[in-house]
Write an enzyme that holds these catalytic residues in place. Structure first.
Site, mmCIF file in Angstrom:
data_model
loop_
_atom_site.group_PDB
_atom_site.id
_atom_site.type_symbol
_atom_site.label_atom_id
_atom_site.label_comp_id
_atom_site.label_asym_id
_atom_site.label_seq_id
_atom_site.Cartn_x
_atom_site.Cartn_y
_atom_site.Cartn_z
ATOM 1 N N HIS A 143 -0.757 2.088 -5.122
ATOM 2 C CA HIS A 143 -1.661 0.956 -5.020
ATOM 3 C C HIS A 143 -2.801 1.195 -4.027
ATOM 4 O O HIS A 143 -3.951 1.014 -4.379
ATOM 5 C CB HIS A 143 -0.977 -0.380 -4.764
ATOM 6 C CG HIS A 143 -1.958 -1.481 -5.025
ATOM 7 N ND1 HIS A 143 -2.344 -1.827 -6.295
ATOM 8 C CD2 HIS A 143 -2.728 -2.209 -4.202
ATOM 9 C CE1 HIS A 143 -3.286 -2.734 -6.245
ATOM 10 N NE2 HIS A 143 -3.544 -2.995 -4.987
ATOM 11 N N TYR A 196 -7.533 1.316 -3.714
ATOM 12 C CA TYR A 196 -8.482 0.861 -2.690
ATOM 13 C C TYR A 196 -9.250 2.020 -2.086
ATOM 14 O O TYR A 196 -10.372 1.851 -1.611
ATOM 15 C CB TYR A 196 -7.769 0.016 -1.625
ATOM 16 C CG TYR A 196 -7.465 -1.344 -2.187
ATOM 17 C CD1 TYR A 196 -8.481 -2.290 -2.309
ATOM 18 C CD2 TYR A 196 -6.220 -1.649 -2.690
ATOM 19 C CE1 TYR A 196 -8.249 -3.499 -2.906
ATOM 20 C CE2 TYR A 196 -5.972 -2.866 -3.296
ATOM 21 C CZ TYR A 196 -6.995 -3.788 -3.398
ATOM 22 O OH TYR A 196 -6.775 -4.981 -4.000
ATOM 23 N N HIS A 213 -7.573 -3.677 -17.611
ATOM 24 C CA HIS A 213 -7.806 -4.066 -16.219
ATOM 25 C C HIS A 213 -8.381 -2.919 -15.401
ATOM 26 O O HIS A 213 -9.393 -3.065 -14.728
ATOM 27 C CB HIS A 213 -6.500 -4.569 -15.597
ATOM 28 C CG HIS A 213 -6.558 -4.735 -14.116
ATOM 29 N ND1 HIS A 213 -7.250 -5.759 -13.508
ATOM 30 C CD2 HIS A 213 -6.049 -3.987 -13.107
ATOM 31 C CE1 HIS A 213 -7.154 -5.634 -12.202
ATOM 32 N NE2 HIS A 213 -6.443 -4.570 -11.929
ATOM 33 N N PHE A 214 -7.745 -1.746 -15.481
ATOM 34 C CA PHE A 214 -8.245 -0.707 -14.563
ATOM 35 C C PHE A 214 -9.475 0.028 -15.097
ATOM 36 O O PHE A 214 -10.131 0.734 -14.344
ATOM 37 C CB PHE A 214 -7.132 0.239 -14.084
ATOM 38 C CG PHE A 214 -6.469 1.102 -15.110
ATOM 39 C CD1 PHE A 214 -7.140 2.119 -15.728
ATOM 40 C CD2 PHE A 214 -5.124 0.906 -15.411
ATOM 41 C CE1 PHE A 214 -6.517 2.922 -16.650
ATOM 42 C CE2 PHE A 214 -4.488 1.702 -16.344
ATOM 43 C CZ PHE A 214 -5.186 2.714 -16.967
ATOM 44 N N HIS A 215 -9.802 -0.200 -16.374
ATOM 45 C CA HIS A 215 -11.108 0.316 -16.791
ATOM 46 C C HIS A 215 -12.237 -0.580 -16.275
ATOM 47 O O HIS A 215 -13.386 -0.161 -16.217
ATOM 48 C CB HIS A 215 -11.178 0.501 -18.309
ATOM 49 C CG HIS A 215 -10.581 1.810 -18.744
ATOM 50 N ND1 HIS A 215 -9.238 1.975 -18.954
ATOM 51 C CD2 HIS A 215 -11.144 3.035 -18.942
ATOM 52 C CE1 HIS A 215 -8.998 3.245 -19.288
ATOM 53 N NE2 HIS A 215 -10.138 3.906 -19.284
ATOM 54 N N ARG A 242 0.619 0.531 -23.496
ATOM 55 C CA ARG A 242 -0.318 1.546 -23.031
ATOM 56 C C ARG A 242 0.326 2.910 -23.241
ATOM 57 O O ARG A 242 1.497 2.988 -23.621
ATOM 58 C CB ARG A 242 -0.618 1.323 -21.540
ATOM 59 C CG ARG A 242 0.580 1.571 -20.661
ATOM 60 C CD ARG A 242 0.348 1.186 -19.214
ATOM 61 N NE ARG A 242 -0.461 2.170 -18.508
ATOM 62 C CZ ARG A 242 -0.598 2.211 -17.177
ATOM 63 N NH1 ARG A 242 0.031 1.330 -16.423
ATOM 64 N NH2 ARG A 242 -1.347 3.114 -16.594
ATOM 65 N N ARG A 243 -0.413 3.975 -23.009
ATOM 66 C CA ARG A 243 0.143 5.323 -22.987
ATOM 67 C C ARG A 243 0.928 5.701 -24.231
ATOM 68 O O ARG A 243 2.047 6.206 -24.145
ATOM 69 C CB ARG A 243 1.091 5.480 -21.787
ATOM 70 C CG ARG A 243 0.397 5.339 -20.467
ATOM 71 C CD ARG A 243 1.353 5.529 -19.344
ATOM 72 N NE ARG A 243 0.650 5.956 -18.154
ATOM 73 C CZ ARG A 243 1.237 6.213 -17.002
ATOM 74 N NH1 ARG A 243 2.527 6.088 -16.877
ATOM 75 N NH2 ARG A 243 0.528 6.604 -15.967
#
Lengths: 265, 595
Positions: free
Chosen positions: B229, B233, B380-382, B443-444
């Site tokens: 995580h 950041y 989300h993470f794209h 996903r994946r």
């Protein structure tokens, strides 16, 4: 430090938002009872799941309560399909034999990681009948995309946990008696009252049987081969929706090739 | 004569340029694998076997989120420290040494990943970015990751050296904001990488070499997320830094509040690490209480992001009003939307707001059941690393590349089209990924559908979702092509004398308004460590207690086979030699290439 008054307002609003989020999640846990997958289950050894975890299976453990023991391994789930009745409460216990998988029932919030050595347990209510796909959503190797299973929630009155097995002679000598050992296993807690029917040639025999909850009842049908005559005779044994069938061959004289007796081909 | 970064710090400009170019090579590779993967998964165009999809996916993940982002951000950090302290690095050879270490690590990790695509080399690291045991990658992969991380540690030491030396000369001065941001981010990174370093050095590397038989899959997984995580950041902090110290400048104004920026970064330092268990909400073997603690910490981590949203928008408004903007919303029109640097960063910030909302859903412990490991998460993470970070980095490159090369940007219009294309591409791709996740698409995975059942959409269809994802992927690829055209065009341009001066935005409310305690890095480090101990010691002890330090008796599932045994013997020798010669060799090699 001087903070602009708008910024102070924003800060307070942000904190309220955060506290509000925590409150909704807490309400989900405490009020709605959405429990998290946790450490309540004992660990198992992935190398000896037979002893630690047992066969993959569904068990009837109380009125409308079931337990499903599921093993995930590259690249299948067992049992497949998993069958449970509608309007029931099912606790899933899922573990892995090899790498990390997931057990995710598509279109529902039944979703857990499956980690070797650990057992994920979750209790789910199924109100209505339906068929769901199960997918592994954690990459588990080259054929990860083929890892899927089925969960069948069947109407309550069509659901049972009966298993029928028959041990029968393949070949008998003309004049001898052929025996058919029938065993009916009842996985439910309640007694099962049913009829076993046996058909061979144009003969039908029926027998009322009662199988107590979580036990097995055995019965035997016999037939005199003289009545059937020489040749092949198809037979069928039926208990509720389950059917076993085979062919009995009646011969003039059994070939004695070795001491093995009449079980030899 | 201009006063660009290359004029002020010629030696450092070379380092930063090398780092940027390295990150762009990774971006290009990651982009190629990205489009292969998008078209394969949506079943629009396929030329690889589905079993090889996971090597492609590993390459896309590692090149994008490890190599591209981190090479770029260490470049930005080097610029930030030297510019804001107004001093050269203490020893340029030391700086080149960590550049070399990071480069060697990258190549070592890349070899088995790429070898996984061909059957002729028996090597693979198709274990994805998360490398969960008992899936086992080639030892070179783990070794490469270690060297890379060590490289970033040394980089951090370089910046701390600069700060200590500067502090001696300026005992009473406040830490300049960009340096403050670099130092707090690096402290967070040191704490966070302890998790992955332990996981690899104590467990995964010895295990992949056959020195230990088994590992505890839940333990290595938890150690990964201890790092997994905060690493997001680590990618995001440099983007935030750009929004705080550069965006106001490009908007034509000043940073709204220096003290609040410091508060934001301190909060990130404190809260980034003790939240990793929120990636494990659905893991067995971790109690609900620990998950609840991670959830509350995560929710409070929203605070610095919400503060950033306020400060960034307020700074933009300030800039717009300096440029003559008026009205409640009319000032938006006065912003320099035709400037690709500004437009790219502002659009990245806009999509990041959307990402914040999907992130709040992810963070909701029991709501997470619905979306965990689904395409929602990929959407989300794209938006976060794929847009907030990547688009900010690309946009700000249009300012940085002229600064470190001394050359005018090749084409500003192409640059503007590029950032807008990225925004549009990501909008198509991520909205459909979020929706696909809600109907349970995982996903994946290499295939869009399964055999035994079909995904059912409430609105639209699965075909429409796939088409949007593929269209998004194509637009993003096009955007990347334009980006590289611009970078290459600029690299081949000639030296310009009319570049803007190097610098960053001043603050309306400056560092004098910030309480002194904010600069007490020792205090914040101590509190951060205490929070991590609170959040992690009991869960880790409980995991070890349950499953044992080395786990139950599970055989590894290696993704590559024979060469590992051989490598086990060779690796010690090679590694020692490589480490010894790394510094000198790579330094000469790199400076040779760059000159």
């Amino acid at each position: 430090m001087n903070i602009h008054s708008y910024e102070k307002l924003w800060l307070i609003a942000a904190l309220l938002l955060i506290v509000g989020f925590i409150a909704t999640i807490t309400y989900g846990s405490v009020g709605l009872g959405i429990a998290m997958i946790d450490d309540s289950e004992d660990t198992v050894n992935p190398g000896s799941l037979d002893e630690d975890f047992g066969e993959p299976r569904v068990e009837h453990v109380g009125e409308n309560e079931y337990e499903a023991y599921v093993i995930a391994q590259t690249f299948t789930y067992r049992p497949d399909p998993i069958e449970v009745p509608a309007d029931s409460e099912v606790t899933f216990y899922v573990t892995s034999r090899d790498v990390i998988h997931s057990f995710s029932v598509v279109g529902t919030n039944v979703n857990t990681m499956v980690i070797p050595g650990e057992v994920s347990s979750m209790t789910v209510e199924f109100d209505d009948p339906g068929e769901y796909g199960i997918v592994c959503n954690e990459y588990c190797g080259d054929f990860h995309h083929t890892m899927e299973g089925q969960l069948h929630v069947v109407p309550e009155d069509e659901f049972d946990m009966t298993e029928l097995s028959v041990e029968a002679d393949d070949e008998v000598e003309l004049g001898d008696e052929a025996t058919f050992n029938v065993s009916v296993e009842n996985g439910m807690l309640d007694d099962l009252e049913t009829t076993a029917s046996f058909e061979i040639g144009d003969e039908t025999v029926e027998e009322e049987i009662t199988v107590a909850g979580e036990s097995t009842e055995e019965t035997t049908f016999t037939v005199d081969s003289s009545d059937l005559g020489e040749g092949d005779h198809d037979w069928t044994i039926t208990v509720d929706d389950y059917e076993e069938s085979g062919t009995l061959t009646v011969v003039d004289e059994l070939e004695e090739e070795n001491d093995g007796g009449n079980n030899d081909e | 004569m201009s006063n660009a970064y290359i004029d002020q710090f010629p030696a450092e400009a070379k380092v930063v340029k090398a780092l940027f170019y390295s990150s762009f090579v990774a971006l290009a590779l990651g982009g190629v694998f990205g489009i292969i993967q998008t078209l394969h998964r949506t079943d629009i165009y396929r030329f690889i076997d589905s079993a090889n999809y996971y090597s492609v996916l590993t390459a896309h993940g590692v090149f994008m989120v490890i190599t591209f982002t981190i090479f770029f951000l260490v470049g930005v950090f080097t610029w930030a420290v030297t510019t804001s302290l107004d001093r050269e690095v203490e020893d340029i050879r030391f700086t080149w040494a960590w550049v070399a270490l990071m480069s060697i690590g990258t190549v070592m990790a890349a070899v088995p990943i790429l070898a996984g695509l061909t059957d002729s080399i028996d090597m693979s690291a198709a274990v994805l970015f998360t490398f969960y045991a008992p899936l086992q990658g080639h030892p070179l992969f783990y070794l490469g990751l270690v060297l890379f991380v060590v490289g970033t540690w040394v980089a951090g030491a370089d910046w701390f050296r600069s700060w200590w030396a500067w502090k001696k000369e300026n005992p009473d001065a406040r830490i300049p904001l960009p340096t403050f941001m670099v130092l707090t981010t690096m402290i967070m990174w040191y704490i966070a990488t302890m998790g992955v370093a332990t996981s690899i050095l104590v467990f995964l590397l010895p295990w992949s070499l056959g020195w230990i038989e088994t590992v505890n899959p839940l333990l290595t997984r938890t150690l990964f997320w201890f790092f997994g995580h905060p690493v997001v950041y680590f990618w995001l902090m440099p983007a935030y830094m750009m929004w705080y110290v550069m965006l106001p400048k490009f908007s034509g104004g000043k940073l709204f509040s220096d003290p609040l920026a410091r508060v934001g970064f301190v909060l990130f330092l404190l809260l980034s690490t003790p939240v990793g268990i929120h990636h494990q909400y659905l893991d067995p073997g971790i109690s609900e209480g620990f998950k609840f603690i991670a959830m509350t910490n995560t929710m409070f981590l929203l605070l610095p992001s919400l503060l950033t949203a306020f400060t960034v928008v307020a700074s933009m408004e300030h800039g717009a009003r300096q440029r003559g903007g008026t009205g409640y919303f009319g000032w938006l029109k006065a912003l320099p939307w035709r400037d690709p640097v500004f437009a790219g960063m502002a659009l990245a910030g806009l999509l990041f707001a959307a990402a914040g909302f999907s992130g709040m859903v992810n963070a909701g412990m029991n709501i997470n059941y619905l979306v965990h490991n689904s395409l929602w998460v990929v959407g989300h993470f794209h938006l976060t690393v794929g847009t907030a970070v990547a688009l900010t980095f690309m946009a700000v490159s249009y300012w940085f590349i002229p600064q470190v090369t001394g050359k005018e940007l090749w084409n500003r219009s192409v640059a503007l089209v590029q950032v807008v294309l990225w925004f549009i591409g990501m909008t198509f791709m991520t909205n459909s990924m979020h929706r696909a996740g809600l109907i349970g698409m995982p996903r994946r995975t290499a295939e869009p559908q399964y055999e035994g059942f079909e995904f059912e959409t409430a609105v639209g269809s699965v075909g429409e979702l796939d088409a949007q994802i593929a269209l998004g992927g194509v637009l993003l690829t096009l955007s990347l092509v334009l980006f590289f055209a611009n970078i290459i065009g600029t690299a081949f341009g000639s030296r310009s004398d009319t570049l803007p001066d190097n610098g960053y935005a001043e603050a309306l409310s400056g560092s004098d308004d910030a309480p002194r305690v904010l600069d007490n890095l020792k205090l914040w480090t101590a509190i951060a460590i205490v929070l991590v101990i609170f959040a992690y010691s009991l869960p880790l002890l409980s995991i070890v207690d349950r499953g044992g330090l080395f786990g139950p008796d599970i055989p590894p599932l290696p993704v590559s086979l024979e060469s590992v045994t051989f490598l086990a013997f060779a690796v010690e020798h090679v590694a020692t030699v490589a480490l010894e010669s790394a510094g000198n060799f790579a330094q000469t090699a790199l400076s040779g290439v760059i000159n």
